[in-house]
Design an enzyme around this catalytic site. Structure first.
Site, PDB file in Angstrom:
ATOM      1  N   SER A 123       0.880  -1.273   0.237  1.00  0.00           N
ATOM      2  CA  SER A 123      -0.361   0.031  -0.061  1.00  0.00           C
ATOM      3  C   SER A 123       0.986   1.223   0.024  1.00  0.00           C
ATOM      4  CB  SER A 123      -0.974   0.115   1.192  1.00  0.00           C
ATOM      5  OG  SER A 123      -0.113   0.096   2.425  1.00  0.00           O
ATOM      6  N   HIS A 144      -3.560  -3.990  -4.915  1.00  0.00           N
ATOM      7  CA  HIS A 144      -3.755  -3.352  -3.911  1.00  0.00           C
ATOM      8  C   HIS A 144      -5.240  -3.570  -3.474  1.00  0.00           C
ATOM      9  CE1 HIS A 144      -4.167   0.371  -1.044  1.00  0.00           C
ATOM     10  NE2 HIS A 144      -3.605  -0.772  -0.399  1.00  0.00           N
ATOM     11  N   GLU A 156      -6.716  -1.859  -6.194  1.00  0.00           N
ATOM     12  CA  GLU A 156      -6.086  -1.019  -7.287  1.00  0.00           C
ATOM     13  C   GLU A 156      -5.024  -1.854  -8.084  1.00  0.00           C
ATOM     14  OE1 GLU A 156      -5.836   3.365  -5.089  1.00  0.00           O
ATOM     15  OE2 GLU A 156      -4.593   1.722  -4.160  1.00  0.00           O
ATOM     16  N   ASN A 194      -4.463   6.535  -1.537  1.00  0.00           N
ATOM     17  CA  ASN A 194      -3.820   7.193  -0.448  1.00  0.00           C
ATOM     18  C   ASN A 194      -3.104   8.477  -0.791  1.00  0.00           C
ATOM     19  OD1 ASN A 194      -4.110   5.545   1.773  1.00  0.00           O
ATOM     20  ND2 ASN A 194      -2.656   4.053   1.061  1.00  0.00           N
TER      21      ASN A 194
END
Length: 505
Positions: A123, A144, A156, A194
């Protein structure tokens, strides 16, 4: 290239929470699955744990007994990496350390066949850097998943610099065949979620550090006005302050300490004091049987104004005008004025947060952005020490008459929701321009990955193409550190919008 066939075996290396979750997803989809962990006995324990979760799915009628039994028969543990030799896909979910992952992949490359797809669930680390240890990084991709992997739909699919298109496509189609919603992403710090989610936390912490509002009030405004499921303080307590701060720091450092991603000093102090949130019993809030959750600041009942004068249509807050009329308050419209403010009987003005501060003007109270002004149950008002009490009282009474709780906060530019949404929109436009992902995938990722009420581009279309740019441009004038400087991508977006509408600048 299409997805893996159901007969193709999947291996997961690392049997922590994420490893077990990914294995369960592949198993329920119909694949034979092998688990391996470097710690003796952990893989066998993970097989038992997954079996117990399958039992609970049967109890909840989400899985038939026959399907459970078949899945259990497809799930095995491996005592060595060599037992993964015939795997068609290997997903590593080991410690988030570059050297550990690279060493593992070097070992796997010597074991698996040449057409085995290798993937990482990282991540925070660069997929390109991890894959740099391989002789053939073209078959390496990021997958991910979000925690808990069996429940959250988003995956992802991250292409490293050397990832082959066929490998990324195969990973994407496999995730979709597993019932997930994949989004394609280039290898950039933070990937999609993120990266673009950083302002949600950062702006809440900035308002707190400016002593403009306490955590309970900021969280309440983000939920009840912004439409977010959780506020930034309660969410980071749930995630873990140490985990959230580490991701923020990782993104900041990966972007060469770009000021837009600067970590919060207040959050650093929480981490240093080991107040990591729910898991330690205290973070921004206290937890435990005797812990009391602080209440947000809510203004006392105030008398609403008899009328307001609308200078212009209020822009993104235009739906307030019919609400005011429905509340029995007269709206007098000044058709000759092109402004976007309400003039109150006291002579003071009420304006939507636009990146400016109340102290700059004679008597202005700013109100925050809302996802839906009709459904919002709380509104933040921002005023300075020079604001006339009569103006603040009338502004408070006005929103209370609309059925809203009112939180009065300090004189910070952009209030709470407006500055947060503007920065999220900016980072999203910047990401598209730099080839990170498409607009559609970014909106999907932010709605499914962090449960935002709207994706950044959905917000942008609703608020107007120049809204975010205008807010950030004003904030940048007041804080020239670069934190709020609109990206070139957002500038081009706003300028192109004006040009198409026939105006010049």
């Amino acid at each position: 290239m299409t997805a893996l066939d159901l007969a193709d075996s999947v291996a997961v290396v690392g049997t922590g929470t994420m490893g077990q979750g990914i294995a369960q997803v592949a198993l329920v989809a119909g694949h034979p699955v092998r688990l391996y962990d470097a710690v003796p006995g952990r893989a066998r324990a993970a097989v038992e744990a997954i079996g117990a979760r399958l039992d609970r799915l049967v109890e909840k009628d989400r899985l038939t007994g026959a399907d459970r039994d078949a899945a259990r028969n497809r799930l095995t543990s491996a005592e060595s990496l060599a037992e993964l030799a015939d795997s068609h896909l290997v997903v590593e979910a080991v410690l988030e350390r570059l050297d550990v992952k690279q060493q593992l992949l070097r070992e796997l490359e010597e074991i698996v066949t040449h057409d085995c797809l290798l993937a990482t669930n990282t991540s925070s680390l660069s997929v390109t850097s991890i894959g740099g240890a391989l002789r053939n990084p073209g078959r390496f991709v990021g997958l991910h998943f979000f925690n808990p992997a069996p429940l959250l739909p988003l995956v992802e699919v991250v292409s490293g610099f050397a990832t082959d298109v066929t490998s990324a496509t195969r990973a994407y189609e496999t995730a979709r065949a597993w019932g997930k919603t994949p989004v394609a992403c280039a290898d950039t710090p933070g990937f999609i979620v993120n990266r673009i989610a950083r302002p949600f936390y950062a702006e809440a912490f900035a308002v707190y550090e400016a002593q403009a509002a306490d955590p309970a009030t900021i969280d309440a405004v983000l939920r009840e006005s912004g439409g977010f499921k959780m506020g930034a303080f309660e969410l980071t307590d749930l995630i873990g302050q140490d985990v959230n701060e580490a991701v923020t720091r990782s993104v900041w450092e990966a972007f060469f300490q770009d000021v837009r991603f600067t970590p919060s000093l207040a959050q650093r102090r929480l981490v240093e004091s080991r107040r990591h949130g729910r898991k330690t019993g205290r973070g921004w809030y206290a937890y435990g049987n005797d812990a009391e959750r602080p209440e947000p600041h809510t203004a006392e009942k105030a008398q609403p104004p008899a009328y307001v004068v609308a200078e212009g249509g209020l822009g993104p807050a235009a739906e307030l005008l019919p609400l005011i009329r429905e509340a029995g308050i007269q709206v007098r419209e000044d058709e000759e004025d092109n402004g976007t403010r309400l003039v109150l009987p006291s002579g003071g003005q009420l304006a939507l947060a636009d990146g400016q501060t109340s102290v700059e003007f004679r008597d202005v109270v700013y109100f925050d952005l809302a996802l839906d002004y009709r459904k919002a149950t709380r509104i933040a008002l921002s005023a300075s020490q020079d604001t006339q009490q009569a103006t603040l009282t009338e502004a408070t009474g006005l929103f209370q008459a609309l059925g809203k709780d009112v939180s009065v906060i300090g004189d910070v530019p952009g209030s709470i929701v407006a500055r947060t949404v503007a920065r999220i929109i900016d980072l999203a436009h910047d990401a598209v321009t730099k080839g990170v992902a498409t607009e559609e995938d970014i909106d999907t990722a932010m709605r499914l990955g962090v449960n935002y009420p709207l994706g950044p581009f959905e917000w942008s279309r609703r608020l107007g193409k120049s809204w975010a740019y205008d807010v950030l441009d004003e904030m940048h004038l007041r804080d020239p550190s670069g934190r709020y400087a609109p990206s070139l991508a957002l500038y081009r977006h706003a300028y192109a919008s004006d040009k198409r509408e026939g105006t010049t600048s």
